[in-house]
Design an enzyme around this catalytic site. Sequence first.
Site, PDB file in Angstrom:
ATOM      1  CD  GLU A   1      21.125 107.290 134.354  1.00 29.97           C
ATOM      2  OE1 GLU A   1      21.550 107.247 133.206  1.00 29.97           O
ATOM      3  OE2 GLU A   1      21.423 106.436 135.216  1.00 29.97           O
TER       4      GLU A   1
ATOM      5  CG  ASP B   1      17.655 101.104 134.764  1.00 32.45           C
ATOM      6  OD1 ASP B   1      18.786 100.730 135.061  1.00 32.45           O
ATOM      7  OD2 ASP B   1      17.426 102.173 134.185  1.00 32.45           O
TER       8      ASP B   1
HETATM    9  C1  FRU Z   1      19.865 103.818 134.258  1.00 33.10           C
HETATM   10  C2  FRU Z   1      19.820 103.965 132.750  1.00 33.10           C
HETATM   11  C3  FRU Z   1      18.593 104.737 132.337  1.00 33.10           C
HETATM   12  C4  FRU Z   1      18.368 104.270 130.934  1.00 33.10           C
HETATM   13  C5  FRU Z   1      18.783 102.819 131.017  1.00 33.10           C
HETATM   14  C6  FRU Z   1      19.390 102.280 129.772  1.00 33.10           C
HETATM   15  O1  FRU Z   1      20.595 102.736 134.693  1.00 33.10           O
HETATM   16  O2  FRU Z   1      21.001 104.599 132.298  1.00 33.10           O
HETATM   17  O3  FRU Z   1      18.710 106.134 132.461  1.00 33.10           O
HETATM   18  O4  FRU Z   1      17.041 104.414 130.514  1.00 33.10           O
HETATM   19  O5  FRU Z   1      19.710 102.732 132.074  1.00 33.10           O
HETATM   20  O6  FRU Z   1      19.590 100.908 129.862  1.00 33.10           O
END
Ligand code: FRU
Length: 588
Positions: free
Chosen positions: A308, A138
């Site tokens: 998320e 992300d």
């Molecule tokens: C989304 C996610 C988020 C988390 C991150 C961990 O892709 O699962 O919810 O903060 O990646 O790397």
Amino acid sequence: MKKTILSILVALLAISLGCNSQKKSSGENLTIDYQVDSSYILLPVEETAPEIKIKVGTPDQNNQPAYDVHLAQNKIDYWVPIDVKKYKGQKLTLSFLTLKESILGVKEIKYSDRFDFPYNETYRPQFHFSPEHGWMNDPNGMVYLDGEYHLFYQYNPYGSMWGNMHWGHAVSTDMVSWTYLPTAIAPDSLGTIFSGSAVVDINNTAGFGKNAIVAIFTSNGKTQRQSIAYSTDKGRTFTKYSGNPVLPNPGITDFRDPKVSWNEVSNQWIMTLATKQTITFFGSRDLKKWTKLSEFGQGIGSHAGVWECPDLFPLTYQGKTKWVLLVSINPGGPNGGSATQYFIGSFDGTKFTADPLPYPLWVDYGRDNYAGVTWSNIPKSDGRRLFLGWMSNWDYATTVPTLNFRSANTTPRELSLGMSGGHMIVKSFPAKEMNTIRGASKTYPKQVVEKEATLTGLLPKNKGTYEVEMTLKPMHSSTFGFELTNTKGELLKFTFDLKTNKLSIDRDKSGKINFNDKFKSGTSAPIVTKGSYNIRLLVDKASAEIFIDNGEIAMSSIFFPTEIMNNMTFFTSEGKLNAENITIYNIK
Ligand code: FRU
């Protein structure tokens, strides 16, 4: 991301287990003492080897977090660097917490002043951001300050697989050419550093300084809690707040990804947080004390996976303000795996109410745009809502056929409101900065296609980084489209089907596909029947992003051809297809 960023030319200039290091077995664990005389310790990695926990620190740094590294056992796939510049002249101990005996990955450790490699790997994107090395997911903490776009990102500096989450960091003045900066935020005793956002604290509400950048992120430890860190040097260094975590866990496993913005109506910071399968809004005057305001999401939108990476922001349509709530979901995307849905409605300063629309609606119907959020603190004089997503999918992201780096971001996009199919939608279209990297172009005369027509050799010196603009007009045709192809018979196919009102992308024959069973499945987006469609397609080595009619529909797709696709074949099932205004731009 543009090439200007790096001058990585030199091969590994390193010495193996040098005279300044000493191996020993202290009690249970293997350790190496190293009198630091170089900038990097290079650890050999084998992707399929089990993870070994490694700690690096001076003798008095016992509470350093341990990192998981797929330390080579049988063969070396690539090296990862541990930056030890700040320890030069001191003694460091590397502890291999789960190793009793030396293995290949210990024997082949190198100490070097350089960690360089050519920035020209087959699938290295040239005008999209990708991590210099290691794993990325992300985008995080996107904030604009004093002429710089900051991009932080979920980052594993110690391997090209997910793990050891840090915030990587890069800056740009145009969202296209990026400069890598040192890793911004590293794991600590509260956990690894998961996704979050950053704001500029213009009124010094937190007391860290006027115009401090404050990062708000999830500490992923035994539970997920929210923490903050601040920078008073334009993001170059961050200090974690001593009162972390600022938002404790209320007993929910999935409690993460805070996106914070200042709300002028309720005169407070609003944190938009993913809480299992809802979004919870919290309010704060100082970024340190947070109170629950409201919750949104039950019974609306897609709930086929965990929610998320939310984002909440206003957009104006014909003089009226609407609020958009982005919510990424995994799994449960329209074409499998991860994707980002959105809601349009109102926000009264504490509570979000969605307008009645045919949810779920998706920011991008391709399989490869996830966890995207928007930049904060864009000057009012600019006024754009700028978005960037992670161009991959949890279904297969960890297995894509790249080695020393994994994943890239989408192009920066401007989000806006529009109407399509009789209701309001969020459109997404490449930010205007993307036009500035167009190089030499070639235009083609109008093609009147009956059955099939091929343009061979789209661009004279095609390096796999190009853009296609054109208008497709079906003339009594219900199924039509085009394919990008190469001389090996590989193809990426875009089909408009007006019987089912779908645009689909087929990458089943696009090159390397067998690395993951879930990579193949077809992808489609709803389209409305029209007499003409404007197409913009951005191709960057291993990705294609298609935008229909200024972003009414966006689809992002990664693919791994074994040769550049430099031909385009138009097709129509019956009737004719007119392809007009065809321009192919080389991307500089
Ligand atoms: C989304 C996610 C988020 C988390 C991150 C961990 O892709 O699962 O919810 O903060 O990646 O790397």
